[in-house]
Motif scaffolding. Structure first.
Motif, PDB file in Angstrom:
ATOM      1  N   ALA A 116       0.838  -1.197   0.000  1.00 19.39           N
ATOM      2  CA  ALA A 116       0.000   0.000   0.000  1.00 19.39           C
ATOM      3  C   ALA A 116       0.877   1.254   0.000  1.00 19.39           C
ATOM      4  O   ALA A 116       0.563   2.258  -0.662  1.00 19.39           O
ATOM      5  CB  ALA A 116      -0.926  -0.004   1.210  1.00 19.39           C
ATOM      6  N   LYS A 117       1.985   1.228   0.738  1.00 17.45           N
ATOM      7  CA  LYS A 117       2.911   2.360   0.776  1.00 17.45           C
ATOM      8  C   LYS A 117       3.487   2.639  -0.609  1.00 17.45           C
ATOM      9  O   LYS A 117       3.609   3.792  -1.045  1.00 17.45           O
ATOM     10  CB  LYS A 117       4.058   2.068   1.758  1.00 17.45           C
ATOM     11  CG  LYS A 117       3.647   1.984   3.211  1.00 17.45           C
ATOM     12  CD  LYS A 117       3.396   3.347   3.792  1.00 17.45           C
ATOM     13  CE  LYS A 117       3.146   3.280   5.292  1.00 17.45           C
ATOM     14  NZ  LYS A 117       2.827   4.609   5.847  1.00 17.45           N
ATOM     15  N   VAL A 118       3.855   1.546  -1.305  1.00 21.42           N
ATOM     16  CA  VAL A 118       4.415   1.703  -2.655  1.00 21.42           C
ATOM     17  C   VAL A 118       3.399   2.341  -3.588  1.00 21.42           C
ATOM     18  O   VAL A 118       3.717   3.278  -4.340  1.00 21.42           O
ATOM     19  CB  VAL A 118       4.869   0.329  -3.208  1.00 21.42           C
ATOM     20  CG1 VAL A 118       5.220   0.439  -4.688  1.00 21.42           C
ATOM     21  CG2 VAL A 118       6.068  -0.180  -2.431  1.00 21.42           C
ATOM     22  N   ASP A 130       0.516   4.094  -2.802  1.00 21.65           N
ATOM     23  CA  ASP A 130       0.000   5.398  -2.404  1.00 21.65           C
ATOM     24  C   ASP A 130       1.063   6.488  -2.369  1.00 21.65           C
ATOM     25  O   ASP A 130       0.771   7.669  -2.612  1.00 21.65           O
ATOM     26  CB  ASP A 130      -0.668   5.312  -1.025  1.00 21.65           C
ATOM     27  CG  ASP A 130      -1.956   4.511  -1.067  1.00 21.65           C
ATOM     28  OD1 ASP A 130      -2.515   4.352  -2.173  1.00 21.65           O
ATOM     29  OD2 ASP A 130      -2.394   4.027   0.003  1.00 21.65           O
ATOM     30  N   GLN A 131       2.305   6.138  -2.066  1.00 18.24           N
ATOM     31  CA  GLN A 131       3.344   7.160  -1.958  1.00 18.24           C
ATOM     32  C   GLN A 131       4.366   7.065  -3.093  1.00 18.24           C
ATOM     33  O   GLN A 131       4.699   8.081  -3.720  1.00 18.24           O
ATOM     34  CB  GLN A 131       4.063   7.030  -0.611  1.00 18.24           C
ATOM     35  CG  GLN A 131       3.141   7.286   0.589  1.00 18.24           C
ATOM     36  CD  GLN A 131       3.870   7.164   1.917  1.00 18.24           C
ATOM     37  OE1 GLN A 131       5.067   7.423   2.002  1.00 18.24           O
ATOM     38  NE2 GLN A 131       3.135   6.762   2.958  1.00 18.24           N
ATOM     39  N   GLY A 132       4.823   5.856  -3.365  1.00 24.37           N
ATOM     40  CA  GLY A 132       5.859   5.703  -4.390  1.00 24.37           C
ATOM     41  C   GLY A 132       5.365   6.046  -5.779  1.00 24.37           C
ATOM     42  O   GLY A 132       5.959   6.892  -6.472  1.00 24.37           O
ATOM     43  N   PHE A 133       4.269   5.391  -6.210  1.00 25.37           N
ATOM     44  CA  PHE A 133       3.778   5.613  -7.571  1.00 25.37           C
ATOM     45  C   PHE A 133       3.121   6.985  -7.739  1.00 25.37           C
ATOM     46  O   PHE A 133       3.314   7.659  -8.752  1.00 25.37           O
ATOM     47  CB  PHE A 133       2.776   4.512  -7.956  1.00 25.37           C
ATOM     48  CG  PHE A 133       3.461   3.217  -8.306  1.00 25.37           C
ATOM     49  CD1 PHE A 133       4.251   3.118  -9.446  1.00 25.37           C
ATOM     50  CD2 PHE A 133       3.347   2.103  -7.490  1.00 25.37           C
ATOM     51  CE1 PHE A 133       4.873   1.930  -9.775  1.00 25.37           C
ATOM     52  CE2 PHE A 133       3.979   0.926  -7.800  1.00 25.37           C
ATOM     53  CZ  PHE A 133       4.755   0.825  -8.942  1.00 25.37           C
ATOM     54  N   HIS A 147      13.290   6.191  -5.825  1.00 21.18           N
ATOM     55  CA  HIS A 147      14.150   5.803  -4.705  1.00 21.18           C
ATOM     56  C   HIS A 147      13.318   5.148  -3.590  1.00 21.18           C
ATOM     57  O   HIS A 147      13.723   4.130  -3.013  1.00 21.18           O
ATOM     58  CB  HIS A 147      14.872   7.048  -4.162  1.00 21.18           C
ATOM     59  CG  HIS A 147      15.744   6.744  -2.966  1.00 21.18           C
ATOM     60  ND1 HIS A 147      16.932   6.050  -3.062  1.00 21.18           N
ATOM     61  CD2 HIS A 147      15.572   7.036  -1.626  1.00 21.18           C
ATOM     62  CE1 HIS A 147      17.463   5.926  -1.863  1.00 21.18           C
ATOM     63  NE2 HIS A 147      16.654   6.522  -0.973  1.00 21.18           N
ATOM     64  N   TYR A 148      12.155   5.705  -3.311  1.00 20.63           N
ATOM     65  CA  TYR A 148      11.276   5.164  -2.264  1.00 20.63           C
ATOM     66  C   TYR A 148      10.736   3.789  -2.672  1.00 20.63           C
ATOM     67  O   TYR A 148      10.672   2.872  -1.858  1.00 20.63           O
ATOM     68  CB  TYR A 148      10.114   6.143  -2.026  1.00 20.63           C
ATOM     69  CG  TYR A 148       9.175   5.715  -0.919  1.00 20.63           C
ATOM     70  CD1 TYR A 148       9.490   5.956   0.408  1.00 20.63           C
ATOM     71  CD2 TYR A 148       7.973   5.078  -1.215  1.00 20.63           C
ATOM     72  CE1 TYR A 148       8.620   5.565   1.420  1.00 20.63           C
ATOM     73  CE2 TYR A 148       7.109   4.682  -0.207  1.00 20.63           C
ATOM     74  CZ  TYR A 148       7.430   4.928   1.113  1.00 20.63           C
ATOM     75  OH  TYR A 148       6.571   4.540   2.110  1.00 20.63           O
ATOM     76  N   ILE A 149      10.384   3.679  -3.966  1.00 15.15           N
ATOM     77  CA  ILE A 149       9.864   2.397  -4.471  1.00 15.15           C
ATOM     78  C   ILE A 149      10.918   1.301  -4.337  1.00 15.15           C
ATOM     79  O   ILE A 149      10.634   0.186  -3.898  1.00 15.15           O
ATOM     80  CB  ILE A 149       9.411   2.542  -5.942  1.00 15.15           C
ATOM     81  CG1 ILE A 149       8.188   3.471  -6.028  1.00 15.15           C
ATOM     82  CG2 ILE A 149       9.086   1.170  -6.545  1.00 15.15           C
ATOM     83  CD1 ILE A 149       7.789   3.816  -7.444  1.00 15.15           C
ATOM     84  N   ILE A 176      11.471   0.428  -0.530  1.00 13.20           N
ATOM     85  CA  ILE A 176      10.401  -0.417   0.005  1.00 13.20           C
ATOM     86  C   ILE A 176      10.415  -1.801  -0.663  1.00 13.20           C
ATOM     87  O   ILE A 176      10.185  -2.827  -0.025  1.00 13.20           O
ATOM     88  CB  ILE A 176       9.024   0.249  -0.192  1.00 13.20           C
ATOM     89  CG1 ILE A 176       8.956   1.578   0.560  1.00 13.20           C
ATOM     90  CG2 ILE A 176       7.904  -0.675   0.299  1.00 13.20           C
ATOM     91  CD1 ILE A 176       9.130   1.468   2.046  1.00 13.20           C
ATOM     92  N   GLY A 177      10.735  -1.835  -1.975  1.00 11.58           N
ATOM     93  CA  GLY A 177      10.796  -3.101  -2.709  1.00 11.58           C
ATOM     94  C   GLY A 177      11.853  -4.036  -2.141  1.00 11.58           C
ATOM     95  O   GLY A 177      11.620  -5.247  -1.979  1.00 11.58           O
ATOM     96  N   LEU A 178      13.051  -3.475  -1.848  1.00 13.58           N
ATOM     97  CA  LEU A 178      14.117  -4.290  -1.253  1.00 13.58           C
ATOM     98  C   LEU A 178      13.710  -4.804   0.126  1.00 13.58           C
ATOM     99  O   LEU A 178      13.998  -5.956   0.494  1.00 13.58           O
ATOM    100  CB  LEU A 178      15.406  -3.467  -1.147  1.00 13.58           C
ATOM    101  CG  LEU A 178      16.113  -3.157  -2.464  1.00 13.58           C
ATOM    102  CD1 LEU A 178      17.268  -2.196  -2.248  1.00 13.58           C
ATOM    103  CD2 LEU A 178      16.621  -4.450  -3.115  1.00 13.58           C
ATOM    104  N   MET A 179      13.031  -3.913   0.870  1.00 16.67           N
ATOM    105  CA  MET A 179      12.556  -4.315   2.191  1.00 16.67           C
ATOM    106  C   MET A 179      11.565  -5.476   2.071  1.00 16.67           C
ATOM    107  O   MET A 179      11.603  -6.434   2.851  1.00 16.67           O
ATOM    108  CB  MET A 179      11.891  -3.121   2.886  1.00 16.67           C
ATOM    109  CG  MET A 179      11.561  -3.357   4.364  1.00 16.67           C
ATOM    110  SD  MET A 179      10.749  -1.930   5.107  1.00 16.67           S
ATOM    111  CE  MET A 179      12.010  -0.682   4.874  1.00 16.67           C
TER     112      MET A 179
END
Length: 578
Positions: free
Chosen positions: A38-40, A42-45, A51-53, A56-59
């Motif tokens: 949801a973070k990816v 709502d915030q990343g896209f 960088h944020y995507i 979070i993706g690596l996490m």
């Protein structure tokens, strides 16, 4: 029931706990993935923050890897625990069966005990493994996923609260309906095993009477009954799948419908709806998993009851608190003894038996089929307990002895001679595990067995098939007599165990007894008068009672039954000049 089974976990408690810990860790890791998704979205896209995507993706990749590792470890430990638990159950049941009296074994029946040791425990093993995998994972998944779903949108989560009770009620209804069928099907398994056991053990009789087709038909009937009961049970269990699918698709449609409205109205973001749907799918998949384990538990519950019944069964014969551990001599006394195999039977199998046998005496017992001969002698080593009266051995009531002490001093060769797979030497050493080869040969010579054993290429190392099927009936009888003699008992009981040997060999065996073991009390149950006519006393049994006691000459003069048996055998040529 479950408490009884749990005692067999023992060293596998740790793997069981580790399974639950690792699977709980797997669930916790999986819970984070929809939240991060949801973070990816709502915030990343929306903010186009690459960088944020990536961060979070690596996490998410690390969390997925951790979840997979925990899942693998949980699977490993669940397999170890379930296989070990099943092994312990088999061992515990087998140990308990060894303590059973004949009465206990008669109550369960041999085929039923075999089914419980095999089919039933396999069912329990699979069910236990499934329970281990779901007992933590599914509840944790449902609770955590619901909390996360409620945190995402509490109004949509109400749909889940409506679905779960309906689904639970349906599954409970299925259980109550199907359980009696599985109780019945395992009884049918017992019957099937009995059919197989009888045919395999009696395969020579089957072939000699050309009964192969009839026995195949009998097996087919037994197998078909299992199929019919299973089909009835499966028809009910089959309702589980459509009920689950109805619940899943109905709840998903409701979530899509109301969730789309919330997104359009701006009350909910697209990312939040996506994560909610993922949580919803986790809950529904856990419910599906629950329903599968539910079916396994239903199937295994009947098996659990059957296995627990054997584990909790106590032998009807027990040692007294201060057991006597020494047998003074081989004297035997029956005082007003009556005996029934089944307490509810109207007539006793033995009635009003009064008998005294001095140590070292040779006693013959004769009588028609069903006269109580075998019943009488089985009370001496306390294979059964008397219904009324008392049996004394060595001057003490048999109930006062330690069972091992009593039976170790009484060697008994039963009507059904049993040899086990292994060498002749291994079989004979059942009488004395420490006996040397020369001692074994000496006893085999007394039993007139050494003569034929030494003709085999491997002699005493000759391997016997299961049941001793590769030796003749007479050879088998002589081997079992030699095995009994190796115990060096104070009492030797032969229950019609020379019926398959010729009268000359029978006479040699009796002569050896007289010369080599004069101080041993010898009880010979026989159908042939020639086998017992030299005995110190002969007991004539008739309809569970003693009809007469005396020497051969006395009974010929005074006992009609004995005289009729003797004359019929003389006329039939069965009494030989010896």
């Amino acid at each position: 029931m479950y408490k009884t089974l749990a005692k067999s976990l023992r060293q596998y408690v740790k793997p069981s706990v580790l399974t639950m810990i690792f699977l709980a860790g797997e669930v916790f890791a999986e819970m984070l993935l929809p939240f991060l998704m949801a973070k990816v979205l709502d915030q990343g896209f929306e903010q186009k923050d690459i960088h944020y995507i990536i961060q979070i993706g690596l996490m998410m990749c690390v969390i997925a890897l951790i979840s997979m590792t925990f899942g693998i470890l949980g699977g490993k430990y669940s397999s170890d625990a379930s296989a070990g638990f099943a092994a312990n159950l088999r061992e515990d049941i087998y140990k308990n069966i060894q303590t059973f009296s004949f009465e206990n074994i008669d109550r369960f029946s041999t085929p039923s005990l075999i089914t419980r040791l095999t089919t039933d425990i396999t069912n329990i093993q699979f069910a236990f493994q499934m329970v281990l995998k779901t007992v933590i994972r599914a509840p944790f998944m449902i609770v955590f996923a619901f909390l996360m779903a409620a945190y995402t949108n509490w109004r949509l989560s109400l749909i889940i609260l409506v679905v779960i009770p309906i689904l639970g009620a349906a599954l409970i209804g299925i259980v109550f309906k199907v359980h009696p069928y599985f109780v019945k099907v395992f009884r049918q398994y017992d019957h099937l095993n009995q059919t197989v056991q009888e045919v395999i053990n009696g395969v020579r009789v089957v072939k000699s009477f050309v009964r192969e087709e009839k026995e195949i038909e009998r097996f087919h009937d037994a197998s078909d009954k299992i199929k019919q009961v299973f089909m009835k049970a499966e028809k009910i269990i089959a309702l589980n799948s459509p009920v689950m699918q109805l619940a899943i698709y109905s709840s998903l449609l409701a979530v899509y419908w109301f969730g789309a409205k919330f997104v359009v109205s701006g009350a909910m973001s697209a990312g939040s709806l996506t994560s909610f749907i993922m949580y919803m799918m986790q809950i529904l998949s856990s419910l599906m998993m629950f329903s599968m384990i539910f079916v396994m538990i239903v199937i295994s519950e009947a098996s659990c009851e059957r296995v627990a019944a054997v584990l909790t069964e106590n032998s009807t014969l027990t040692n007294p608190e201060h057991a006597v551990e020494q047998l003074a001599d081989g004297s035997i006394e029956f005082k007003n003894v009556s005996f029934k195999y089944y307490p509810e039977a109207e007539e006793a199998d033995l009635a009003n038996i009064d008998l005294q046998i001095a140590s070292g005496e040779t006693i013959g017992i004769i009588g028609g089929t069903g006269s109580g001969k075998s019943s009488l002698i089985q009370l001496i080593p306390r294979l059964y307990d008397v219904t009324e009266g008392e049996v004394f051995v060595g001057g003490r009531n048999v109930k006062e002895y330690d069972l091992v002490t009593l039976r170790d001093q009484i060697a008994m060769v039963l009507q059904k001679n049993t040899l086990f797979s292994g060498t002749i030497l291994e079989n004979l050493r059942w009488g004395d595990a420490t006996a040397t080869l020369s001692e074994v040969r000496r006893m085999a010579q007394l039993a007139q067995a050494d003569q034929f054993v030494t003709t085999f290429p491997e002699q005493y190392d000759t391997v016997l098939d299961q049941g001793g099927t590769n030796v003749s009936g007479g050879q088998k009888q002589r081997l079992t007599i030699a095995r009994a003699l190796l115990k060096k008992p104070k009492i030797l009981i032969l229950d019609d165990s020379t019926s398959a040997v010729d009268t000359k060999t029978d006479a040699k065996i009796r002569q050896a007894f007289s010369e080599e073991i004069p101080n041993t009390t010898k009880i010979i149950v026989a159908q042939r008068v020639s086998s017992i006519q030299d005995a110190d006393k002969i007991i004539v049994m008739d309809e569970g009672k003693i009809n007469g006691i005396g020497t051969h000459e006395e009974l010929l003069a005074n006992n009609q039954i004995y005289r009729e048996v003797y004359e019929s055998q003389v006329k039939g040529g069965r009494i030989s000049e010896e």
